[in-house]
Design a protein around this motif. Structure first.
Motif, PDB file in Angstrom:
ATOM      1  N   ARG A 106       6.366   6.023   8.788  1.00 42.43           N
ATOM      2  CA  ARG A 106       6.416   4.560   8.765  1.00 42.43           C
ATOM      3  C   ARG A 106       7.801   4.061   8.350  1.00 42.43           C
ATOM      4  NH1 ARG A 106       1.399   1.527   8.311  1.00 42.43           N
ATOM      5  NH2 ARG A 106      -0.337   2.864   8.857  1.00 42.43           N
ATOM      6  N   ILE A 107       8.422   4.750   7.403  1.00 40.07           N
ATOM      7  CA  ILE A 107       9.758   4.328   6.970  1.00 40.07           C
ATOM      8  C   ILE A 107      10.762   4.537   8.105  1.00 40.07           C
ATOM      9  CG2 ILE A 107      11.633   4.826   5.374  1.00 40.07           C
ATOM     10  CD1 ILE A 107       9.318   3.265   4.171  1.00 40.07           C
ATOM     11  N   TRP A 108      10.606   5.615   8.861  1.00 39.31           N
ATOM     12  CA  TRP A 108      11.490   5.840  10.024  1.00 39.31           C
ATOM     13  C   TRP A 108      11.352   4.712  11.036  1.00 39.31           C
ATOM     14  CZ3 TRP A 108      10.460   6.298  15.215  1.00 39.31           C
ATOM     15  CH2 TRP A 108      11.512   6.770  16.028  1.00 39.31           C
ATOM     16  N   LEU A 109      10.102   4.312  11.311  1.00 41.34           N
ATOM     17  CA  LEU A 109       9.883   3.245  12.277  1.00 41.34           C
ATOM     18  C   LEU A 109      10.378   1.900  11.748  1.00 41.34           C
ATOM     19  CD1 LEU A 109       8.835   2.441  15.004  1.00 41.34           C
ATOM     20  CD2 LEU A 109       6.522   2.263  14.033  1.00 41.34           C
ATOM     21  N   LYS A 110      10.224   1.659  10.445  1.00 44.80           N
ATOM     22  CA  LYS A 110      10.737   0.414   9.860  1.00 44.80           C
ATOM     23  C   LYS A 110      12.255   0.370   9.902  1.00 44.80           C
ATOM     24  CE  LYS A 110       6.973  -0.990   6.824  1.00 44.80           C
ATOM     25  NZ  LYS A 110       6.562  -1.334   5.449  1.00 44.80           N
ATOM     26  N   ALA A 111      12.892   1.537   9.722  1.00 43.21           N
ATOM     27  CA  ALA A 111      14.354   1.589   9.816  1.00 43.21           C
ATOM     28  C   ALA A 111      14.797   1.227  11.230  1.00 43.21           C
ATOM     29  CB  ALA A 111      14.855   2.984   9.433  1.00 43.21           C
ATOM     30  N   CYS A 112      14.145   1.807  12.231  1.00 40.31           N
ATOM     31  CA  CYS A 112      14.485   1.484  13.626  1.00 40.31           C
ATOM     32  C   CYS A 112      14.238   0.006  13.914  1.00 40.31           C
ATOM     33  CB  CYS A 112      13.657   2.342  14.581  1.00 40.31           C
ATOM     34  SG  CYS A 112      14.022   4.114  14.521  1.00 40.31           S
ATOM     35  N   THR A 113      13.103  -0.507  13.451  1.00 47.89           N
ATOM     36  CA  THR A 113      12.751  -1.906  13.689  1.00 47.89           C
ATOM     37  C   THR A 113      13.777  -2.853  13.074  1.00 47.89           C
ATOM     38  OG1 THR A 113      10.395  -1.339  13.730  1.00 47.89           O
ATOM     39  CG2 THR A 113      10.977  -3.641  13.304  1.00 47.89           C
TER      40      THR A 113
ATOM     41  N   ASP B  82       0.843  -1.177   0.000  1.00 53.87           N
ATOM     42  CA  ASP B  82       0.000   0.000   0.000  1.00 53.87           C
ATOM     43  C   ASP B  82       0.888   1.240   0.000  1.00 53.87           C
ATOM     44  OD1 ASP B  82      -1.921   1.880   0.267  1.00 53.87           O
ATOM     45  OD2 ASP B  82      -2.603   1.257   2.244  1.00 53.87           O
ATOM     46  N   ALA B  83       0.460   2.291  -0.689  1.00 52.38           N
ATOM     47  CA  ALA B  83       1.263   3.511  -0.761  1.00 52.38           C
ATOM     48  C   ALA B  83       1.465   4.135   0.609  1.00 52.38           C
ATOM     49  CB  ALA B  83       0.589   4.513  -1.706  1.00 52.38           C
ATOM     50  N   ALA B  84       0.517   3.915   1.524  1.00 52.24           N
ATOM     51  CA  ALA B  84       0.646   4.488   2.864  1.00 52.24           C
ATOM     52  C   ALA B  84       1.817   3.894   3.629  1.00 52.24           C
ATOM     53  CB  ALA B  84      -0.644   4.266   3.647  1.00 52.24           C
ATOM     54  N   GLU B  85       2.272   2.705   3.213  1.00 50.93           N
ATOM     55  CA  GLU B  85       3.396   2.075   3.892  1.00 50.93           C
ATOM     56  C   GLU B  85       4.695   2.845   3.685  1.00 50.93           C
ATOM     57  OE1 GLU B  85       3.455  -0.582   5.949  1.00 50.93           O
ATOM     58  OE2 GLU B  85       1.270  -0.485   5.859  1.00 50.93           O
TER      59      GLU B  85
ATOM     60  N   ARG C  27       3.449 -10.403  10.708  1.00 50.60           N
ATOM     61  CA  ARG C  27       4.356 -11.020  11.681  1.00 50.60           C
ATOM     62  C   ARG C  27       4.952 -10.019  12.660  1.00 50.60           C
ATOM     63  NH1 ARG C  27       8.659 -15.747  10.144  1.00 50.60           N
ATOM     64  NH2 ARG C  27       9.289 -16.278  12.277  1.00 50.60           N
ATOM     65  N   TRP C  28       5.270  -8.806  12.183  1.00 54.49           N
ATOM     66  CA  TRP C  28       5.934  -7.836  13.061  1.00 54.49           C
ATOM     67  C   TRP C  28       5.242  -6.460  13.055  1.00 54.49           C
ATOM     68  CZ3 TRP C  28       9.244 -10.755   9.707  1.00 54.49           C
ATOM     69  CH2 TRP C  28       9.951 -11.761  10.363  1.00 54.49           C
ATOM     70  N   TRP C  29       4.914  -5.975  11.888  1.00 53.11           N
ATOM     71  CA  TRP C  29       4.510  -4.576  11.776  1.00 53.11           C
ATOM     72  C   TRP C  29       3.227  -4.281  12.539  1.00 53.11           C
ATOM     73  CZ3 TRP C  29       6.796  -0.313  11.201  1.00 53.11           C
ATOM     74  CH2 TRP C  29       6.144   0.847  10.793  1.00 53.11           C
ATOM     75  N   ASN C  30       2.229  -5.149  12.413  1.00 52.53           N
ATOM     76  CA  ASN C  30       0.980  -4.901  13.122  1.00 52.53           C
ATOM     77  C   ASN C  30       1.154  -4.909  14.630  1.00 52.53           C
ATOM     78  OD1 ASN C  30      -0.366  -4.701  10.715  1.00 52.53           O
ATOM     79  ND2 ASN C  30      -1.185  -6.781  10.746  1.00 52.53           N
ATOM     80  N   LYS C  31       2.071  -5.738  15.146  1.00 56.02           N
ATOM     81  CA  LYS C  31       2.334  -5.765  16.589  1.00 56.02           C
ATOM     82  C   LYS C  31       2.976  -4.460  17.056  1.00 56.02           C
ATOM     83  CE  LYS C  31       3.027 -10.767  16.767  1.00 56.02           C
ATOM     84  NZ  LYS C  31       3.990 -11.844  17.119  1.00 56.02           N
ATOM     85  N   ILE C  32       3.888  -3.951  16.224  1.00 57.73           N
ATOM     86  CA  ILE C  32       4.561  -2.699  16.597  1.00 57.73           C
ATOM     87  C   ILE C  32       3.577  -1.532  16.530  1.00 57.73           C
ATOM     88  CG2 ILE C  32       6.390  -1.092  15.915  1.00 57.73           C
ATOM     89  CD1 ILE C  32       7.952  -3.492  14.899  1.00 57.73           C
TER      90      ILE C  32
END
Length: 311
Positions: free
Chosen positions: A217-224, A209-212, A306-311
């Motif tokens: 969200r990209i900042w949080l994915k980088a940290c994750t 999805d474009a919202a991803e 697996r991970w993103w929805n939990k975070i």
């Protein structure tokens, strides 16, 4: 006599510990050998016209294997000697014509080599056409892993960061205990953040999805991704030594530096660390090995579930 009676058992125990006891077979009677008569051996002789090299198809088979090797080696040499990607692509293309239909492993290697050559030549659509062809022929997780790595190379070369990010997330879902895929995902997120701060936008593939790809969200994915990398490397370091350990230490330092640049708050670090370490159980990490497993037998949970929805 009492002294002898005390020492003999101790002596027998010491002899048993040191392996000096006698075997009962030493005192048994030797069995009489029964003479065995050997039958004569008659070697089987193949008639001259039945030799494999006398068959009509033998010459074609030999020529096919020889020409296949010739063109493959020419392509490899063109890449290693001078980086002549067009010459290498032509050689690999000629090699395909000599590969038998049942030699799928060599065919996949040659096609992948061609895709990498076309990538370097700037022919994106031609490279992706080969990717689609390889996708139809993949049968196990090794094929899927190689295909995803090839797509990462292609999208990275043409700066399609969103699509590259999607492929890396699939790799992390397929091989969740590989720290290098997580590190690549974190570094790609950092690159995407830099481009977004310069006003560039990123588009993913059809599965995202474009919202991803919003900046938050990209900042949080980088940290994750970087936190997951740090957790995995610390576990692996306990089993590593020499240059392998040095590589992990260097990657760990770059990971720590990237986290300092992202500057997450302490409560964020603790929350993400808790989520990303839930499945890092040694027994589970050893059992979760899908290398070479048939695609029909595996069920890969998506990165988001697996991970993103939990975070």
């Amino acid at each position: 006599l009492s002294l002898v009676g005390t020492l003999v058992p101790e002596l027998i125990i010491q002899m048993e510990i040191l392996g000096s006891t006698f075997d009962d077979s030493v005192f048994s009677e030797r069995k009489a050998r029964v003479p065995v008569s050997l039958t004569t051996y008659n070697a089987k002789v193949c008639e001259p016209e039945l030799f494999w090299f006398c068959e009509a198809s033998a010459l074609h088979t030999y020529v096919s294997l020889a020409m296949q090797s010739v063109f493959m080696f020419r392509g490899d040499l063109a890449l290693r000697a001078g980086g002549d990607f067009q010459k290498a692509a032509d050689a690999y293309g000629s090699c395909l014509g000599w590969i038998s239909d049942n030699n799928l492993s060599i065919r996949r290697d040659v096609l992948e080599g061609m895709a990498r050559c076309f990538t370097k030549l700037g022919r994106r659509n031609r490279a992706l056409d080969i990717v689609n062809l390889l996708k139809k022929e993949m049968t196990n997780t090794c094929h899927l892993t190689s295909l995803l790595l090839l797509k990462v190379t292609i999208y990275g070369h043409f700066e399609c960061t969103g699509a590259e990010l999607s492929c890396l997330q699939q790799l992390c879902s397929l091989l969740p205990f590989n720290p290098w895929h997580w590190h690549s995902l974190g570094q790609t997120c950092l690159q995407l953040l830099e481009r977004q701060r310069w006003g560039e936008t990123a588009e993913g593939d059809e599965e995202e999805d474009a919202a991803e790809f919003s900046e938050d969200r990209i900042w949080l994915k980088a940290c994750t991704s970087l936190i997951r990398t740090r957790l995995l490397l610390r576990i692996l370091q306990q089993q590593q030594s020499s240059f392998v350990r040095r590589r992990s230490e260097n990657t760990l330092r770059s990971t720590e530096e990237a986290l300092r640049r992202l500057n997450p708050q302490d409560w964020s670090l603790r929350a993400v660390t808790q989520v990303m370490s839930e499945d890092l159980i040694p027994e589970k990490m050893r059992e979760d090995n899908q290398d070479g497993e048939s695609l029909s037998n595996i069920c890969v949970q998506s990165f988001r579930d697996r991970w993103w929805n939990k975070i």
